[in-house]
Design a protein around this motif. Structure first.
Motif, PDB file in Angstrom:
ATOM      1  N   ARG A  64       0.289   1.849  -0.497  1.00 30.08           N
ATOM      2  CA  ARG A  64       0.213   0.679  -1.040  1.00 30.08           C
ATOM      3  C   ARG A  64      -0.796  -0.080   0.041  1.00 30.08           C
ATOM      4  N   VAL A  65      -1.545  -1.067  -0.579  1.00 39.33           N
ATOM      5  CA  VAL A  65      -2.747  -1.552   0.048  1.00 39.33           C
ATOM      6  C   VAL A  65      -1.983  -2.606   1.434  1.00 39.33           C
ATOM      7  N   ASP A  66      -1.160  -3.432   1.153  1.00 42.29           N
ATOM      8  CA  ASP A  66      -0.597  -4.322   2.220  1.00 42.29           C
ATOM      9  C   ASP A  66       0.110  -3.443   3.041  1.00 42.29           C
ATOM     10  N   ALA A  67       0.812  -2.655   2.987  1.00 40.83           N
ATOM     11  CA  ALA A  67       1.518  -1.884   4.049  1.00 40.83           C
ATOM     12  C   ALA A  67       0.227  -1.047   4.887  1.00 40.83           C
ATOM     13  N   LEU A  68      -0.701  -0.438   4.302  1.00 37.79           N
ATOM     14  CA  LEU A  68      -1.662   0.275   4.972  1.00 37.79           C
ATOM     15  C   LEU A  68      -2.594  -0.720   5.901  1.00 37.79           C
ATOM     16  N   ARG A  69      -2.873  -2.021   5.180  1.00 40.59           N
ATOM     17  CA  ARG A  69      -3.134  -2.876   6.254  1.00 40.59           C
ATOM     18  C   ARG A  69      -2.630  -3.419   7.587  1.00 40.59           C
ATOM     19  N   VAL A  70      -1.396  -3.318   7.569  1.00 38.79           N
ATOM     20  CA  VAL A  70      -0.404  -3.093   8.848  1.00 38.79           C
ATOM     21  C   VAL A  70      -0.606  -2.129   9.741  1.00 38.79           C
ATOM     22  N   VAL A 119       6.914   8.147   2.594  1.00 37.58           N
ATOM     23  CA  VAL A 119       6.525   8.373   3.843  1.00 37.58           C
ATOM     24  C   VAL A 119       6.411   6.914   4.488  1.00 37.58           C
ATOM     25  N   PHE A 120       5.952   6.234   4.134  1.00 38.26           N
ATOM     26  CA  PHE A 120       5.894   4.682   4.619  1.00 38.26           C
ATOM     27  C   PHE A 120       6.618   3.715   3.835  1.00 38.26           C
ATOM     28  N   PRO A 121       7.194   2.808   4.372  1.00 39.44           N
ATOM     29  CA  PRO A 121       7.758   1.532   3.467  1.00 39.44           C
ATOM     30  C   PRO A 121       6.570   0.674   2.768  1.00 39.44           C
ATOM     31  N   ASP A 122       6.888   0.365   1.507  1.00 38.39           N
ATOM     32  CA  ASP A 122       5.843  -0.163   0.803  1.00 38.39           C
ATOM     33  C   ASP A 122       5.829  -1.815   1.458  1.00 38.39           C
ATOM     34  N   ASP A 123       6.889  -2.322   1.795  1.00 39.99           N
ATOM     35  CA  ASP A 123       6.901  -3.658   2.235  1.00 39.99           C
ATOM     36  C   ASP A 123       6.234  -3.858   3.699  1.00 39.99           C
ATOM     37  N   PRO A 124       5.249  -4.661   3.790  1.00 43.81           N
ATOM     38  CA  PRO A 124       4.955  -5.088   5.043  1.00 43.81           C
ATOM     39  C   PRO A 124       5.701  -5.317   6.125  1.00 43.81           C
ATOM     40  N   ALA A 125       6.742  -6.254   5.924  1.00 46.31           N
ATOM     41  CA  ALA A 125       7.478  -6.610   6.778  1.00 46.31           C
ATOM     42  C   ALA A 125       8.497  -5.642   7.230  1.00 46.31           C
ATOM     43  N   LEU A 181       8.379  -0.254  12.685  1.00 44.31           N
ATOM     44  CA  LEU A 181       7.343   0.059  13.907  1.00 44.31           C
ATOM     45  C   LEU A 181       8.212  -0.627  15.205  1.00 44.31           C
ATOM     46  N   ALA A 182       8.864  -1.803  14.978  1.00 49.85           N
ATOM     47  CA  ALA A 182       9.118  -2.331  16.297  1.00 49.85           C
ATOM     48  C   ALA A 182      10.647  -1.883  17.121  1.00 49.85           C
ATOM     49  N   THR A 183      11.271  -1.027  16.182  1.00 50.25           N
ATOM     50  CA  THR A 183      12.456  -0.693  16.358  1.00 50.25           C
ATOM     51  C   THR A 183      12.793   1.000  16.455  1.00 50.25           C
ATOM     52  N   ARG A 184      11.751   1.662  15.830  1.00 50.19           N
ATOM     53  CA  ARG A 184      11.990   3.106  15.740  1.00 50.19           C
ATOM     54  C   ARG A 184      12.195   3.861  17.147  1.00 50.19           C
ATOM     55  N   PRO A 185      12.863   4.901  17.159  1.00 48.71           N
ATOM     56  CA  PRO A 185      12.680   5.648  18.490  1.00 48.71           C
ATOM     57  C   PRO A 185      11.224   6.519  18.101  1.00 48.71           C
TER      58      PRO A 185
END
Length: 310
Positions: free
Chosen positions: A210-216, A29-35, A41-45
């Motif tokens: 994943r903790v780091d992705a959630l923090r973003v 559902v969400f990418p695991d990697d924060p980057a 989020l910056a590029t999606r429609p």
């Protein structure tokens, strides 16, 4: 903590294990990697809400209406207006609109509780500011309170939606007006900073989060606000704030990293003298109640119905 905590399943049912395995094999559902998440989020429609199933139009009485410029769907039992009303906030990490999986869970809540349910299709970040969703939540409660006594209204939500429900209850308390009768939280995200590193110990068992992705995602939701403000992260409510909340029931799987903060939240609410109950299910994943055929989901929904009637 024994007086507020109850382990409902000491081991996962076979069907829970099978469905958890199946879900783990699906696209994330969400990418695991924060980057990667930041780039997405910056590029999606602009994301779109999953449509309500057509069969709901014959299964329930359906009202579609606008609130603060956004759509809200209210579903009543086929027999008519329910005695109680659930204001349900869907999850999605504050960044996703309502998902297909949410609609069957909402239908099951109507069938089990006999309540009417209002579902705000609230705007998400970063396309909209957090304040838009919060303004919609406030306006919805005010509108619903015109047709239902506040004590018959249950604030409810899963994951990030659980945060929205708990934060709405805090804002209602702060405003000093009518408060909802009950608060029901499904696997709620209660601290957008996920500052308790104990969540790292649960992370290997969590098939979704994943903790780091959630923090973003939490950072995007908080925006310029203090992420440890109770209206952003309800975990940090003061004892006085907890005391003003409705009686609360929390349902959580033990293979969900949010379980750590749920335990802290329940303990703090109880210490403030607020009626609260935390129900945990061994081996259950994040928002396990959406796995409707399982014994655990059926038990959860039955307990919700009993809590709302009590």
């Amino acid at each position: 903590m024994s007086d507020i905590f109850e382990l409902r399943a000491r081991k996962p049912s076979l069907l829970m294990r099978l469905l958890t395995w199946f879900v783990s094999k699906q696209p994330k559902v969400f990418p695991d990697d924060p980057a990667e998440l930041r780039h997405l989020l910056a590029t999606r429609p602009a994301p779109e809400d999953a449509p309500m199933p057509d069969k709901f139009n014959t299964r329930f009485q359906v009202e579609r209406w606008q609130c603060e410029g956004h759509e809200c769907v209210t579903l009543h039992p086929r027999s008519g207006k329910g005695e109680g009303h659930i204001l349900y906030f869907h999850g999605g990490g504050f960044i996703l609109p309502i998902l297909e999986v949410h609609w069957p869970l909402i239908a099951a809540l109507i069938d089990t509780t006999g309540a009417s349910v209002s579902v705000p299709l609230y705007p998400v970040v970063p396309e909209a500011d957090h304040s838009a969703a919060e303004a919609m939540a406030d306006a919805l409660f005010a509108k619903i309170s015109q047709d239902w006594s506040p004590e018959t209204i249950t604030l409810m939500g899963d994951s990030a939606g659980g945060n929205l429900a708990a934060a709405l209850a805090l804002r209602l308390a702060e405003a000093g007006g009518p408060q909802a009768g009950k608060l029901v939280l499904f696997a709620p995200w209660l601290d957008v900073t996920l500052s308790d590193e104990a969540a790292r110990g649960i992370e290997p068992h969590d098939i979704m989060l994943r903790v780091d992705a959630l923090r973003v995602m939490g950072e995007k939701w908080a925006g310029a606000r203090d992420p440890r403000d109770a209206l952003v992260s309800p975990l940090y409510a003061s004892q006085q704030q907890f005391l003003q909340l409705p009686p609360t029931a929390i349902f959580q799987g033990q293979h969900d990293l949010f379980v750590v903060d749920c335990r802290t939240y329940a303990k703090r609410a109880a210490e403030a003298g607020k009626p609260v109950r935390l129900y945990e299910y061994a081996g259950a994943p994040h928002v396990f109640m959406a796995l409707l055929p399982t014994r655990e989901a059926k038990d959860c929904l039955r307990l919700v119905a009993e809590f709302m009637r009590g």
